[in-house]
Write an enzyme that holds these catalytic residues in place. Structure first.
Site, PDB file in Angstrom:
ATOM      1  N   LEU A  70       0.823  -1.208   0.000  1.00  0.00           N
ATOM      2  CA  LEU A  70       0.000   0.000   0.000  1.00  0.00           C
ATOM      3  C   LEU A  70       0.853   1.253   0.000  1.00  0.00           C
ATOM      4  O   LEU A  70       0.405   2.323  -0.398  1.00  0.00           O
ATOM      5  CB  LEU A  70      -0.928   0.013   1.224  1.00  0.00           C
ATOM      6  CG  LEU A  70      -2.014  -1.062   1.277  1.00  0.00           C
ATOM      7  CD1 LEU A  70      -2.742  -1.005   2.616  1.00  0.00           C
ATOM      8  CD2 LEU A  70      -2.993  -0.899   0.130  1.00  0.00           C
ATOM      9  N   GLY A  71       2.082   1.133   0.495  1.00  0.00           N
ATOM     10  CA  GLY A  71       2.974   2.284   0.558  1.00  0.00           C
ATOM     11  C   GLY A  71       4.245   1.917   1.295  1.00  0.00           C
ATOM     12  O   GLY A  71       4.354   0.842   1.894  1.00  0.00           O
ATOM     13  N   GLY A  74      10.644   5.581   5.061  1.00  0.00           N
ATOM     14  CA  GLY A  74      12.016   5.400   5.505  1.00  0.00           C
ATOM     15  C   GLY A  74      12.205   4.236   6.450  1.00  0.00           C
ATOM     16  O   GLY A  74      13.283   3.637   6.503  1.00  0.00           O
ATOM     17  N   PHE A  75      11.160   3.890   7.221  1.00  0.00           N
ATOM     18  CA  PHE A  75      11.309   2.855   8.238  1.00  0.00           C
ATOM     19  C   PHE A  75      10.675   1.527   7.847  1.00  0.00           C
ATOM     20  O   PHE A  75      10.845   0.535   8.540  1.00  0.00           O
ATOM     21  CB  PHE A  75      10.718   3.316   9.569  1.00  0.00           C
ATOM     22  CG  PHE A  75      11.486   4.458  10.174  1.00  0.00           C
ATOM     23  CD1 PHE A  75      12.853   4.393  10.302  1.00  0.00           C
ATOM     24  CD2 PHE A  75      10.832   5.600  10.596  1.00  0.00           C
ATOM     25  CE1 PHE A  75      13.570   5.444  10.854  1.00  0.00           C
ATOM     26  CE2 PHE A  75      11.543   6.660  11.143  1.00  0.00           C
ATOM     27  CZ  PHE A  75      12.920   6.588  11.280  1.00  0.00           C
ATOM     28  N   ASP A 205       2.510  14.017  15.253  1.00  0.00           N
ATOM     29  CA  ASP A 205       2.762  14.078  13.816  1.00  0.00           C
ATOM     30  C   ASP A 205       1.439  14.168  13.062  1.00  0.00           C
ATOM     31  O   ASP A 205       1.244  13.532  12.023  1.00  0.00           O
ATOM     32  CB  ASP A 205       3.561  12.862  13.341  1.00  0.00           C
ATOM     33  CG  ASP A 205       4.196  13.087  11.965  1.00  0.00           C
ATOM     34  OD1 ASP A 205       4.320  14.261  11.547  1.00  0.00           O
ATOM     35  OD2 ASP A 205       4.578  12.099  11.306  1.00  0.00           O
ATOM     36  N   ASP A 223      -0.738   6.304  11.919  1.00  0.00           N
ATOM     37  CA  ASP A 223       0.706   6.517  11.932  1.00  0.00           C
ATOM     38  C   ASP A 223       1.160   7.146  13.238  1.00  0.00           C
ATOM     39  O   ASP A 223       1.398   8.349  13.331  1.00  0.00           O
ATOM     40  CB  ASP A 223       1.149   7.363  10.744  1.00  0.00           C
ATOM     41  CG  ASP A 223       2.642   7.198  10.470  1.00  0.00           C
ATOM     42  OD1 ASP A 223       3.355   6.751  11.390  1.00  0.00           O
ATOM     43  OD2 ASP A 223       3.090   7.500   9.361  1.00  0.00           O
TER      44      ASP A 223
END
Length: 349
Positions: A70-71, A74-75, A205, A223
């Site tokens: 899905l995506g 960086g981690f 965030d 997230d």
């Protein structure tokens, strides 16, 4: 980069086998069944409903089939998957990240919302640091599947590769948000913040890309790789407490290294609401210039757009946004008061 967590949350790379001793336990693995970890689209193991009391602290790997990505970031990467016959999203945190410590910290931060259940927060189903040997991951998190459409896609009309676009070839398109729609989404977002803050969790965030929109048009906060528990912050150093998040949405007190409070999320919400009603990017220019100007010169996104000047409602919206991104933390409204103000404004639209 996600916010580092207190050192006492990073004692081991593997979780304790005791659920009470640690937030997560390591499940037993079945190597001979590891090849079932991936399966083709449309193929699902024993179709049945997710057990109502399934422990989030372990993963039944024999019941997990990754379907397609899905995506990625960086981690790690996020996949659509089938777990116990139910469609879920699976986040895998990579071992090979350039910053493995930050990757582990991001994984731990995601688990701040374990056990929590709210209509405007993406729910965690299971988590573990163990995985089949073929997987390059230091942690796996299974979450409820809420689709792949975010508020960022809605605001800017980018291709979110939703199930609909994959099925019929249609892109997401660019659709202007009305003030009424923006306030409706805002109610969902702030309701999620009220719940998180009641659990002493700060998201840290909040931005359009981290607000998922379901097929029922409900916003869910997701997230949590930068989130922190307020009680953990009391035992961590101030420097560790302030790092992470997205600089365009990060409150000035955090940029200055001051104490983290729920009001940091209120600031981030103000930037997000501004994006909804203007459909513009908050800042232009170099990152360091923006950071300096936000702290030293009280820089904020422009409020000169017609949407704020064309009506009494627009002017009230401007006042609401300004109250949320004030430099003085004490003068920002709480999430509860903010929701009341949004409801009141909605009645006038």
């Amino acid at each position: 980069m996600p916010s580092p967590l207190p050192h006492n949350r990073l004692l081991h790379l593997q979780f304790s086998s005791s659920v009470n001793a640690r937030p997560c336990s390591s499940p037993l693995l079945f190597p001979d069944k590891a090849e079932k970890f991936f399966c083709a689209e449309g193929v699902s193991p024993r179709v049945r409903r997710l057990p109502t009391r399934l422990a989030w602290c372990s993963i039944d790997w024999d019941q997990l089939c990754l379907l397609h990505p899905l995506g990625s970031g960086g981690f790690g990467s996020v996949y659509k998957a089938i777990y116990h016959g139910t469609t879920v999203a699976v986040k895998q945190v990579k071992k090979s990240s350039k910053n493995s410590l930050a990757s582990r910290q991001s994984f731990w931060a995601e688990l701040n919302v374990a056990h929590l259940d709210h209509n405007n927060v993406v729910r965690l189903v299971a988590a573990s640091t163990c995985a089949p040997a073929s997987q390059d991951t230091l942690g796996t998190i299974i979450m409820e599947y809420v689709g792949n459409s975010t508020l960022h896609h809605v605001i800017y009309g980018t291709d979110c590769k939703t199930e609909k676009s994959k099925d019929d070839g249609l892109g997401s398109g660019h659709v202007s948000l009305s003030i009424s729609e923006a306030l409706g989404y805002s109610c969902d977002i702030v309701a999620g913040l009220i719940f998180l803050h009641s659990q002493t969790i700060v998201h840290l965030d909040l931005k359009p890309a981290n607000v998922f929109i379901t097929e029922q048009n409900i916003c869910k906060l997701g997230d949590f790789g930068c989130s922190q528990k307020l009680q953990d912050l009391e035992s961590s150093s101030p420097l560790l407490s302030q790092q992470g998040g997205t600089y365009t949405h990060r409150a000035p007190e955090l940029l200055k290294g001051e104490r983290v409070t729920p009001k940091a999320d209120i600031y981030s919400f103000a930037i997000t609401l501004w994006q909804m009603v203007t459909q513009q990017e908050p800042y232009l220019g170099e990152r360091q210039y923006v950071l300096y100007s936000v702290v030293a010169c009280n820089l904020r996104p422009s409020l000169t757009a017609d949407v704020f000047k064309g009506s009494a409602t627009g002017q009230q919206l401007e006042t609401l946004i300004e109250s949320c991104w004030k430099s003085d933390v004490a003068k920002r409204p709480s999430a509860e008061l903010l929701l009341q103000n949004i409801h009141s404004l909605s009645l006038k639209v």
